[in-house]
Design an enzyme around this catalytic site. Sequence first.
Site, mmCIF file in Angstrom:
data_model
loop_
_atom_site.group_PDB
_atom_site.id
_atom_site.type_symbol
_atom_site.label_atom_id
_atom_site.label_comp_id
_atom_site.label_asym_id
_atom_site.label_seq_id
_atom_site.Cartn_x
_atom_site.Cartn_y
_atom_site.Cartn_z
ATOM 1 N N ASP A 11 0.560 -1.043 -0.041
ATOM 2 C CA ASP A 11 -0.127 -0.200 -0.197
ATOM 3 C C ASP A 11 0.662 1.277 0.226
ATOM 4 O O ASP A 11 1.796 1.963 0.877
ATOM 5 C CB ASP A 11 -1.010 -0.052 1.222
ATOM 6 N N TYR A 229 0.332 0.874 15.064
ATOM 7 C CA TYR A 229 -0.253 0.698 14.062
ATOM 8 C C TYR A 229 -0.218 1.671 12.395
ATOM 9 O O TYR A 229 0.182 2.532 12.216
ATOM 10 C CB TYR A 229 -1.539 1.396 14.912
ATOM 11 N N LYS A 232 -2.730 -2.470 7.493
ATOM 12 C CA LYS A 232 -3.538 -3.895 7.959
ATOM 13 C C LYS A 232 -2.171 -4.616 6.914
ATOM 14 O O LYS A 232 -1.584 -3.997 5.902
ATOM 15 C CB LYS A 232 -4.495 -3.977 8.164
#
Length: 365
Positions: A11, A229, A232
């Site tokens: 990503d 984080y 994902k």
Amino acid sequence: MRVTVSLIKADIGGLAGHSVVHPKLEELARKKLQEAKETGLIIDYYVYHAGDDLQLLMTHTKGENNPEIHKLAWDTFVEATEKVSKPLKLYGAGQDLLSDTFSGNVRGLGPGVAEMEFEERKSEPILVFSADKTEPGAWNFKLYKIFADPFNTAGLVIDPSMHDGFIFEVLDLIEDMYVLMNTPEESYDLLALIGTPGRYVIRKVYRKSDREVAASASVQRLSLIAGRYVGKDDPVLIVRAQHGFPAVGEVLEAFAFPHLVAGWMRGSHHGPLMPVGLKDAKCTRFDGPPRVVGLGFQLHNGILEGPVDLFDDPAFDYTRRMAEEIADYMRRHGPFMPHRLGPEEMEYTTLPGVLEKLRTRFKKA
Ligand code: 13P
Ligand code: 13P
Ligand code: MG
Ligand code: MG
């Protein structure tokens, strides 16, 4: 001829938040891989997307973990980030590129990788799967169904070349160890591990009778690499089909049940994994629901004939409808578990920041 199939994804920026890959990113990636094909570094390639994750499928003869192939993918991600994501201010430009420097292998640097090397058979059907808004453990359920469950895969019972079963290579992401488990005889032990998909992840599957590789999955977890984080993992998977492996339809059968996976909004929620065609490979409702695309190819001397967009089919409409119902049911739980992930998984999100502020408010009970 020995061929290596490498599927490397990242990503590197989303169009409207975390929805989809910008077409210009795919365009640039195609140009880079076409150049590599012309120089002979790779035999063939196919560029596509799953949600906001750019997917580089490549074939070559250099084996797994080859520095030149990994560099090609890394350079493509970096150049696309610099030339497209940053100028257009795409969301999370360069999100999965966790390092400034490349050291010969993209593993551990953010991008997801699935690779396998094998002798190309007389006919070599290859299936690739790419998911968005979930983690590598999402494949555990599917791979067990495909390679170990005779109620899914008829060939386990009726095809002599598969009847011995398969070997699962399971990685413990916390301890960084792996174990080989034989099915059917160790099925219950295998399930004892892979039923915890956030920790135990299937990396490879081999046919037991001759140790031929049958499947290869990406296993990297961004939060474990970065310690925080960053989005994902959005895993990928390569599966060989037919003639001693599960038939294409047996592989796809595992996707007819939209099982619950971790990911979805802010990587913090359980939701159903919905199979979709490429035209629907974008995340919308609550940044999801988590989606998977599946493409089928026939290899010939390393050339990728295809793809067939396997879930772009009314046969999966019912699965999608079920996924929508499950999505709605889960969503009504709002901030409550088990829709929201448990505390162990939430450690790597922004929740601990909120809880920390509340800590001083507590008085001895
Ligand atoms: P065909 O007879 O069409 O080759 O199909 C065989 C098979 O394996 C179906 O799953
Ligand atoms: P991605 O991992 O697909 O970037 O999604 C991150 C997110 O926070 C979605 O809500
Ligand atoms: Mg994103
Ligand atoms: Mg994503």
